[in-house]
Design a protein around this motif. Structure first.
Motif, PDB file in Angstrom:
ATOM      1  N   GLY A 184     -26.761  41.989  27.018  1.00 56.17           N
ATOM      2  CA  GLY A 184     -26.140  40.687  26.807  1.00 56.17           C
ATOM      3  C   GLY A 184     -24.874  40.552  27.635  1.00 56.17           C
ATOM      4  O   GLY A 184     -24.346  41.538  28.162  1.00 56.17           O
ATOM      5  N   TYR A 185     -24.417  39.306  27.752  1.00 54.19           N
ATOM      6  CA  TYR A 185     -23.176  39.064  28.482  1.00 54.19           C
ATOM      7  C   TYR A 185     -22.493  37.808  27.958  1.00 54.19           C
ATOM      8  O   TYR A 185     -23.119  36.937  27.358  1.00 54.19           O
ATOM      9  N   GLY A 186     -21.211  37.733  28.187  1.00 52.11           N
ATOM     10  CA  GLY A 186     -20.408  36.539  27.954  1.00 52.11           C
ATOM     11  C   GLY A 186     -19.567  36.302  29.191  1.00 52.11           C
ATOM     12  O   GLY A 186     -18.841  37.201  29.628  1.00 52.11           O
ATOM     13  N   LEU A 187     -19.705  35.130  29.788  1.00 53.33           N
ATOM     14  CA  LEU A 187     -18.973  34.817  31.011  1.00 53.33           C
ATOM     15  C   LEU A 187     -17.973  33.711  30.697  1.00 53.33           C
ATOM     16  O   LEU A 187     -18.347  32.693  30.109  1.00 53.33           O
ATOM     17  N   TYR A 188     -16.716  33.923  31.056  1.00 55.92           N
ATOM     18  CA  TYR A 188     -15.663  32.964  30.727  1.00 55.92           C
ATOM     19  C   TYR A 188     -14.655  32.861  31.861  1.00 55.92           C
ATOM     20  O   TYR A 188     -14.600  33.711  32.754  1.00 55.92           O
ATOM     21  N   TYR A 189     -13.878  31.778  31.813  1.00 54.23           N
ATOM     22  CA  TYR A 189     -12.800  31.614  32.785  1.00 54.23           C
ATOM     23  C   TYR A 189     -11.683  30.793  32.153  1.00 54.23           C
ATOM     24  O   TYR A 189     -11.876  30.116  31.140  1.00 54.23           O
ATOM     25  N   PHE A 190     -10.529  30.872  32.763  1.00 53.64           N
ATOM     26  CA  PHE A 190      -9.344  30.186  32.254  1.00 53.64           C
ATOM     27  C   PHE A 190      -9.212  28.825  32.930  1.00 53.64           C
ATOM     28  O   PHE A 190      -9.486  28.696  34.117  1.00 53.64           O
ATOM     29  N   ILE A 191      -8.816  27.843  32.145  1.00 57.32           N
ATOM     30  CA  ILE A 191      -8.583  26.498  32.667  1.00 57.32           C
ATOM     31  C   ILE A 191      -7.231  26.023  32.154  1.00 57.32           C
ATOM     32  O   ILE A 191      -6.637  26.625  31.264  1.00 57.32           O
ATOM     33  N   TYR A 192      -6.775  24.940  32.719  1.00 59.89           N
ATOM     34  CA  TYR A 192      -5.502  24.372  32.288  1.00 59.89           C
ATOM     35  C   TYR A 192      -5.667  22.874  32.109  1.00 59.89           C
ATOM     36  O   TYR A 192      -6.111  22.168  33.010  1.00 59.89           O
ATOM     37  N   SER A 193      -5.328  22.406  30.934  1.00 54.97           N
ATOM     38  CA  SER A 193      -5.391  20.985  30.621  1.00 54.97           C
ATOM     39  C   SER A 193      -3.986  20.404  30.669  1.00 54.97           C
ATOM     40  O   SER A 193      -3.049  20.980  30.107  1.00 54.97           O
ATOM     41  N   THR A 194      -3.839  19.272  31.322  1.00 53.76           N
ATOM     42  CA  THR A 194      -2.520  18.640  31.361  1.00 53.76           C
ATOM     43  C   THR A 194      -2.104  18.141  29.986  1.00 53.76           C
ATOM     44  O   THR A 194      -0.917  17.915  29.757  1.00 53.76           O
ATOM     45  N   TRP A 195      -3.027  17.986  29.066  1.00 52.00           N
ATOM     46  CA  TRP A 195      -2.690  17.535  27.712  1.00 52.00           C
ATOM     47  C   TRP A 195      -2.555  18.681  26.726  1.00 52.00           C
ATOM     48  O   TRP A 195      -1.775  18.613  25.792  1.00 52.00           O
ATOM     49  N   LYS A 196      -3.334  19.740  26.933  1.00 53.83           N
ATOM     50  CA  LYS A 196      -3.384  20.812  25.931  1.00 53.83           C
ATOM     51  C   LYS A 196      -2.845  22.147  26.412  1.00 53.83           C
ATOM     52  O   LYS A 196      -2.664  23.060  25.627  1.00 53.83           O
ATOM     53  N   GLY A 197      -2.649  22.295  27.708  1.00 51.07           N
ATOM     54  CA  GLY A 197      -2.150  23.565  28.231  1.00 51.07           C
ATOM     55  C   GLY A 197      -3.273  24.548  28.498  1.00 51.07           C
ATOM     56  O   GLY A 197      -4.381  24.166  28.863  1.00 51.07           O
ATOM     57  N   ARG A 198      -2.982  25.814  28.272  1.00 50.32           N
ATOM     58  CA  ARG A 198      -3.930  26.885  28.593  1.00 50.32           C
ATOM     59  C   ARG A 198      -5.145  26.869  27.678  1.00 50.32           C
ATOM     60  O   ARG A 198      -5.027  26.665  26.476  1.00 50.32           O
ATOM     61  N   SER A 199      -6.290  27.166  28.290  1.00 50.18           N
ATOM     62  CA  SER A 199      -7.542  27.252  27.536  1.00 50.18           C
ATOM     63  C   SER A 199      -8.450  28.283  28.186  1.00 50.18           C
ATOM     64  O   SER A 199      -8.275  28.643  29.346  1.00 50.18           O
ATOM     65  N   VAL A 200      -9.421  28.719  27.408  1.00 46.97           N
ATOM     66  CA  VAL A 200     -10.475  29.588  27.922  1.00 46.97           C
ATOM     67  C   VAL A 200     -11.782  28.830  27.756  1.00 46.97           C
ATOM     68  O   VAL A 200     -12.063  28.286  26.685  1.00 46.97           O
ATOM     69  N   TYR A 201     -12.586  28.782  28.821  1.00 47.04           N
ATOM     70  CA  TYR A 201     -13.873  28.132  28.771  1.00 47.04           C
ATOM     71  C   TYR A 201     -14.949  29.213  28.766  1.00 47.04           C
ATOM     72  O   TYR A 201     -15.023  30.027  29.690  1.00 47.04           O
ATOM     73  N   LEU A 202     -15.747  29.223  27.716  1.00 48.97           N
ATOM     74  CA  LEU A 202     -16.844  30.179  27.606  1.00 48.97           C
ATOM     75  C   LEU A 202     -18.089  29.525  28.189  1.00 48.97           C
ATOM     76  O   LEU A 202     -18.656  28.608  27.597  1.00 48.97           O
ATOM     77  N   GLU A 203     -18.490  29.977  29.356  1.00 48.03           N
ATOM     78  CA  GLU A 203     -19.620  29.381  30.083  1.00 48.03           C
ATOM     79  C   GLU A 203     -20.952  29.755  29.447  1.00 48.03           C
ATOM     80  O   GLU A 203     -21.775  28.898  29.181  1.00 48.03           O
ATOM     81  N   ASP A 204     -21.173  31.036  29.241  1.00 49.83           N
ATOM     82  CA  ASP A 204     -22.432  31.524  28.674  1.00 49.83           C
ATOM     83  C   ASP A 204     -22.167  32.660  27.699  1.00 49.83           C
ATOM     84  O   ASP A 204     -21.286  33.476  27.930  1.00 49.83           O
ATOM     85  N   VAL A 205     -23.002  32.705  26.665  1.00 45.23           N
ATOM     86  CA  VAL A 205     -23.156  33.888  25.821  1.00 45.23           C
ATOM     87  C   VAL A 205     -24.653  34.088  25.728  1.00 45.23           C
ATOM     88  O   VAL A 205     -25.383  33.166  25.331  1.00 45.23           O
TER      89      VAL A 205
END
Length: 104
Positions: A73-94
């Motif tokens: 199994g795998y989980g693929l994620y990356y960091f994003i930045y929202s101008t309204w919410k700030g830092r976030s992590v986006y989980l692409e796949d599990v």
């Protein structure tokens, strides 16, 4: 009984990760849309400034068996930045291979 280990993916896992990306795409009837290669996964996820991060789940055989761990199994994620919410992590796949899932 085998146990499961979750760990950060390594460059050498790219073949297994790509295999499971294709399995997921095939399940979704979108296999023809998978354009990524093992080389691209290596370049994009394991350089000095990776575009994504990944964890893998692997089955560890009992100590009495000479088998190697198997990535299932795998989980693929990356960091994003929202101008309204700030830092976030986006989980692409599990994804976990169907034969290693449990309904319990």
């Amino acid at each position: 009984m085998a146990s499961v280990r979750i760990r950060e993916a390594e460059e050498g896992d790219c073949g297994d990760i790509l295999r499971m990306i294709r399995e997921l795409a095939d399940y979704e009837n979108l296999l023809d849309q998978v354009k990524i290669s093992e080389e691209a996964l290596r370049a994009d996820g394991f350089g000095d400034n990776p575009f994504f991060h990944c964890v893998v789940a692997e089955i560890l055989p009992p100590h009495s068996e000479p088998q190697e761990p198997r990535v299932v199994g795998y989980g693929l994620y990356y960091f994003i930045y929202s101008t309204w919410k700030g830092r976030s992590v986006y989980l692409e796949d599990v994804y976990v291979m169907p034969e290693y899932r449990s309904g319990a």
